[in-house]
Motif scaffolding. Structure first.
Motif, PDB file in Angstrom:
ATOM      1  N   PRO A  33       0.802  -1.236   0.000  1.00 35.38           N
ATOM      2  CA  PRO A  33       0.000   0.000   0.000  1.00 35.38           C
ATOM      3  C   PRO A  33       0.828   1.278   0.000  1.00 35.38           C
ATOM      4  N   LEU A  34       1.946   1.298   0.739  1.00 35.16           N
ATOM      5  CA  LEU A  34       2.769   2.502   0.800  1.00 35.16           C
ATOM      6  C   LEU A  34       3.346   2.824  -0.567  1.00 35.16           C
ATOM      7  N   ALA A  35       3.956   1.829  -1.217  1.00 34.92           N
ATOM      8  CA  ALA A  35       4.540   2.062  -2.537  1.00 34.92           C
ATOM      9  C   ALA A  35       3.467   2.424  -3.545  1.00 34.92           C
ATOM     10  N   ARG A  36       2.307   1.815  -3.418  1.00 38.16           N
ATOM     11  CA  ARG A  36       1.213   2.099  -4.342  1.00 38.16           C
ATOM     12  C   ARG A  36       0.750   3.541  -4.200  1.00 38.16           C
ATOM     13  N   ASP A  37       0.602   4.009  -2.955  1.00 39.67           N
ATOM     14  CA  ASP A  37       0.214   5.401  -2.733  1.00 39.67           C
ATOM     15  C   ASP A  37       1.233   6.352  -3.357  1.00 39.67           C
ATOM     16  N   GLN A  38       2.511   6.038  -3.182  1.00 39.40           N
ATOM     17  CA  GLN A  38       3.555   6.918  -3.710  1.00 39.40           C
ATOM     18  C   GLN A  38       3.557   6.932  -5.230  1.00 39.40           C
ATOM     19  N   LEU A  39       3.324   5.779  -5.850  1.00 43.66           N
ATOM     20  CA  LEU A  39       3.290   5.734  -7.302  1.00 43.66           C
ATOM     21  C   LEU A  39       2.057   6.447  -7.836  1.00 43.66           C
ATOM     22  N   GLU A  40       0.935   6.296  -7.163  1.00 39.29           N
ATOM     23  CA  GLU A  40      -0.267   7.014  -7.595  1.00 39.29           C
ATOM     24  C   GLU A  40      -0.065   8.523  -7.461  1.00 39.29           C
ATOM     25  N   ALA A  41       0.620   8.957  -6.408  1.00 36.97           N
ATOM     26  CA  ALA A  41       0.930  10.377  -6.254  1.00 36.97           C
ATOM     27  C   ALA A  41       1.847  10.842  -7.389  1.00 36.97           C
ATOM     28  N   TYR A  42       2.798   9.988  -7.764  1.00 34.96           N
ATOM     29  CA  TYR A  42       3.698  10.318  -8.872  1.00 34.96           C
ATOM     30  C   TYR A  42       2.919  10.458 -10.178  1.00 34.96           C
ATOM     31  N   VAL A  43       1.948   9.574 -10.417  1.00 37.45           N
ATOM     32  CA  VAL A  43       1.124   9.666 -11.621  1.00 37.45           C
ATOM     33  C   VAL A  43       0.371  10.993 -11.636  1.00 37.45           C
ATOM     34  N   MET A  44      -0.187  11.388 -10.500  1.00 37.46           N
ATOM     35  CA  MET A  44      -0.909  12.662 -10.457  1.00 37.46           C
ATOM     36  C   MET A  44       0.038  13.834 -10.692  1.00 37.46           C
ATOM     37  N   SER A  45       1.250  13.765 -10.156  1.00 38.23           N
ATOM     38  CA  SER A  45       2.230  14.826 -10.409  1.00 38.23           C
ATOM     39  C   SER A  45       2.570  14.908 -11.887  1.00 38.23           C
ATOM     40  N   SER A  97      11.631   8.886  14.474  1.00 35.66           N
ATOM     41  CA  SER A  97      10.729   8.329  15.485  1.00 35.66           C
ATOM     42  C   SER A  97       9.658   7.433  14.892  1.00 35.66           C
ATOM     43  N   ASN A  98       9.408   7.582  13.599  1.00 35.19           N
ATOM     44  CA  ASN A  98       8.300   6.859  12.976  1.00 35.19           C
ATOM     45  C   ASN A  98       8.727   6.094  11.728  1.00 35.19           C
ATOM     46  N   ALA A  99       9.987   5.701  11.676  1.00 37.92           N
ATOM     47  CA  ALA A  99      10.522   5.065  10.465  1.00 37.92           C
ATOM     48  C   ALA A  99       9.861   3.728  10.162  1.00 37.92           C
ATOM     49  N   ASP A 100       9.216   3.132  11.165  1.00 42.93           N
ATOM     50  CA  ASP A 100       8.548   1.847  10.930  1.00 42.93           C
ATOM     51  C   ASP A 100       7.121   2.021  10.418  1.00 42.93           C
ATOM     52  N   LEU A 101       6.684   3.268  10.240  1.00 38.07           N
ATOM     53  CA  LEU A 101       5.331   3.549   9.756  1.00 38.07           C
ATOM     54  C   LEU A 101       5.357   3.905   8.279  1.00 38.07           C
ATOM     55  N   ALA A 102       4.191   3.900   7.653  1.00 39.83           N
ATOM     56  CA  ALA A 102       4.068   4.217   6.225  1.00 39.83           C
ATOM     57  C   ALA A 102       4.058   5.729   6.041  1.00 39.83           C
ATOM     58  N   LEU A 103       5.227   6.323   5.952  1.00 37.23           N
ATOM     59  CA  LEU A 103       5.345   7.771   5.786  1.00 37.23           C
ATOM     60  C   LEU A 103       5.344   8.131   4.306  1.00 37.23           C
ATOM     61  N   ILE A 144      17.620   5.721   6.962  1.00 37.32           N
ATOM     62  CA  ILE A 144      17.261   5.513   8.372  1.00 37.32           C
ATOM     63  C   ILE A 144      16.756   4.090   8.572  1.00 37.32           C
ATOM     64  N   ARG A 145      15.905   3.638   7.688  1.00 39.86           N
ATOM     65  CA  ARG A 145      15.331   2.297   7.820  1.00 39.86           C
ATOM     66  C   ARG A 145      16.393   1.217   7.643  1.00 39.86           C
ATOM     67  N   LEU A 146      17.299   1.417   6.702  1.00 37.53           N
ATOM     68  CA  LEU A 146      18.385   0.447   6.521  1.00 37.53           C
ATOM     69  C   LEU A 146      19.242   0.356   7.785  1.00 37.53           C
ATOM     70  N   ASP A 147      19.491   1.491   8.410  1.00 37.39           N
ATOM     71  CA  ASP A 147      20.274   1.487   9.644  1.00 37.39           C
ATOM     72  C   ASP A 147      19.563   0.687  10.742  1.00 37.39           C
ATOM     73  N   HIS A 148      18.244   0.827  10.829  1.00 35.93           N
ATOM     74  CA  HIS A 148      17.489   0.060  11.821  1.00 35.93           C
ATOM     75  C   HIS A 148      17.571  -1.436  11.529  1.00 35.93           C
ATOM     76  N   VAL A 149      17.449  -1.786  10.247  1.00 33.73           N
ATOM     77  CA  VAL A 149      17.563  -3.198   9.873  1.00 33.73           C
ATOM     78  C   VAL A 149      18.925  -3.737  10.288  1.00 33.73           C
ATOM     79  N   ARG A 150      19.971  -3.005   9.968  1.00 33.25           N
ATOM     80  CA  ARG A 150      21.330  -3.474  10.271  1.00 33.25           C
ATOM     81  C   ARG A 150      21.535  -3.636  11.781  1.00 33.25           C
ATOM     82  N   THR A 151      21.025  -2.673  12.549  1.00 33.52           N
ATOM     83  CA  THR A 151      21.150  -2.765  14.004  1.00 33.52           C
ATOM     84  C   THR A 151      20.483  -4.035  14.537  1.00 33.52           C
ATOM     85  N   GLU A 152      19.286  -4.331  14.021  1.00 24.61           N
ATOM     86  CA  GLU A 152      18.591  -5.552  14.453  1.00 24.61           C
ATOM     87  C   GLU A 152      19.371  -6.798  14.070  1.00 24.61           C
ATOM     88  N   LEU A 153      19.895  -6.829  12.860  1.00 22.76           N
ATOM     89  CA  LEU A 153      20.617  -8.020  12.407  1.00 22.76           C
ATOM     90  C   LEU A 153      21.893  -8.243  13.208  1.00 22.76           C
TER      91      LEU A 153
END
Length: 333
Positions: A192-204, A239-245, A280-289
């Motif tokens: 859903p997140l990627a889809r929203d972003q692509l739909e926004a790109y289409v409108m742009s 603070s919200n990197a795990d959410l659909a921003l 930011i998200r990649l850094d969180h992934v790496r920290t967990e791993l």
């Protein structure tokens, strides 16, 4: 042409609405998906060879349509939706209430049907279109986010869409990419997140490809804000990197337009806000791993927890940033 037999060959075939030879059934289906209208076969026959495939999401409806006949549609003003008809085969001949006329040809042109105009379109038997139905609230809200100010009236696009320009080609490419992704297992339809972003790109792309009263303003370089105004945006990301921003949400956090958000991140960090968020998200992934003590830790679970749903692309981005694959990080952890 056998409409039912063609269904599997057409775009968005995994989202079928109807394949029919009956004119009345065709009219009812297009009314349900797109808009009320009158439909006739100009050759005088009470039949068509119509195929309609369509998928609806939060921002707009995307569909593939062909009538397989000399169909003529008369469409009263909807008041609340724009329709963008991109011809990908054959031709159509259109006119609207204010006297404007347009001819569309395969991959060369299309039309925008405005919500405050009556429109008429005649199809050649070989005509096929990709059609977007975009609610006013979606398009005008997206434009307002780009500009950083309210948009309270219909955006009066030119009637004809020129698909031969660089921006017109970008619009067609964006719509075709979205169409292909909606068909691909594991594609944007499942994200859903990627889809929203692509739909926004289409409108742009639509807003920049088709001349309208905001074209000059959208084409002008956006002014970056002072660096200090990015601080709450970056803190919100962290603070919200795990959410659909989305860029729209981040721009609102920073009290700026989406265009100023992009210009400011490029000036300050040398990359887009979504690229910064990805780091930011990649850094969180790496920290967990590195720190996990779970013997059965699944890389897929960690990646998806931080918003990476396309796993091969995630692995490539991870390797580019850290010089090793996620599996190698786990072994070192």
């Amino acid at each position: 042409m056998d409409a039912a037999g063609q269904l599997g060959k057409n775009l968005l075939s995994s989202h079928p609405v109807l394949a029919t030879g009956a004119l009345e059934e065709a009219r009812n289906a297009v009314t349900e998906v797109y808009l009320p209208h009158e439909l006739i076969n100009v050759e005088g026959r009470d039949e068509v060879a119509m195929v309609l495939n369509a998928v609806k999401d939060r921002n707009f409806t995307l569909g593939y349509l062909t009538y397989g006949s000399s169909a003529r549609l008369t469409m009263p003003a909807t008041e609340d939706t724009y329709h963008v008809n991109l011809t990908i085969a054959g031709s159509t001949f259109a006119d609207r209430q204010d006297g404007e006329r347009a001819t569309t040809r395969s991959r060369l042109s299309g039309v925008v049907l405005l919500p405050d105009q009556l429109n008429r379109v005649q199809w050649t038997p070989d005509a096929e279109q990709l059609i977007l139905k975009i609610p006013r609230r979606s398009l005008e809200g997206h434009l307002a986010d780009l500009l950083g100010k309210p948009v309270r009236s219909v955006v009066h696009f030119d009637f004809q869409v020129d698909l031969t320009t660089a921006r017109g080609q970008a619009l067609l490419s964006a719509v075709e990419f979205l169409t292909a992704e909606m068909e691909r297992p594991g594609g944007i339809a499942d994200n859903p997140l990627a889809r929203d972003q692509l739909e926004a790109y289409v409108m742009s792309q639509l807003l920049t490809a088709v001349p309208n009263p905001y074209t000059e303003e959208l084409s002008a370089p956006a002014e970056p804000v002072q660096d200090g105004r990015l601080k709450p945006v970056v803190e919100y990301m962290e603070s919200n990197a795990d959410l659909a921003l989305s860029p729209t949400e981040l721009a609102k956090v920073g009290c700026m337009s989406v265009r100023s958000l992009h210009a400011s991140f490029q000036k300050t960090f040398g990359e887009s806000p979504m690229a910064y968020l990805r780091r930011i998200r990649l850094d969180h992934v790496r920290t967990e791993l590195l720190n996990s003590r779970e013997p059965d830790l699944q890389i897929t679970d960690v990646a998806m927890r931080w918003g990476f749903f396309h796993l091969s692309r995630f692995a490539q981005q991870y390797r580019e940033r850290y010089g090793e694959l996620p599996s190698e990080t786990i072994r070192r952890g």
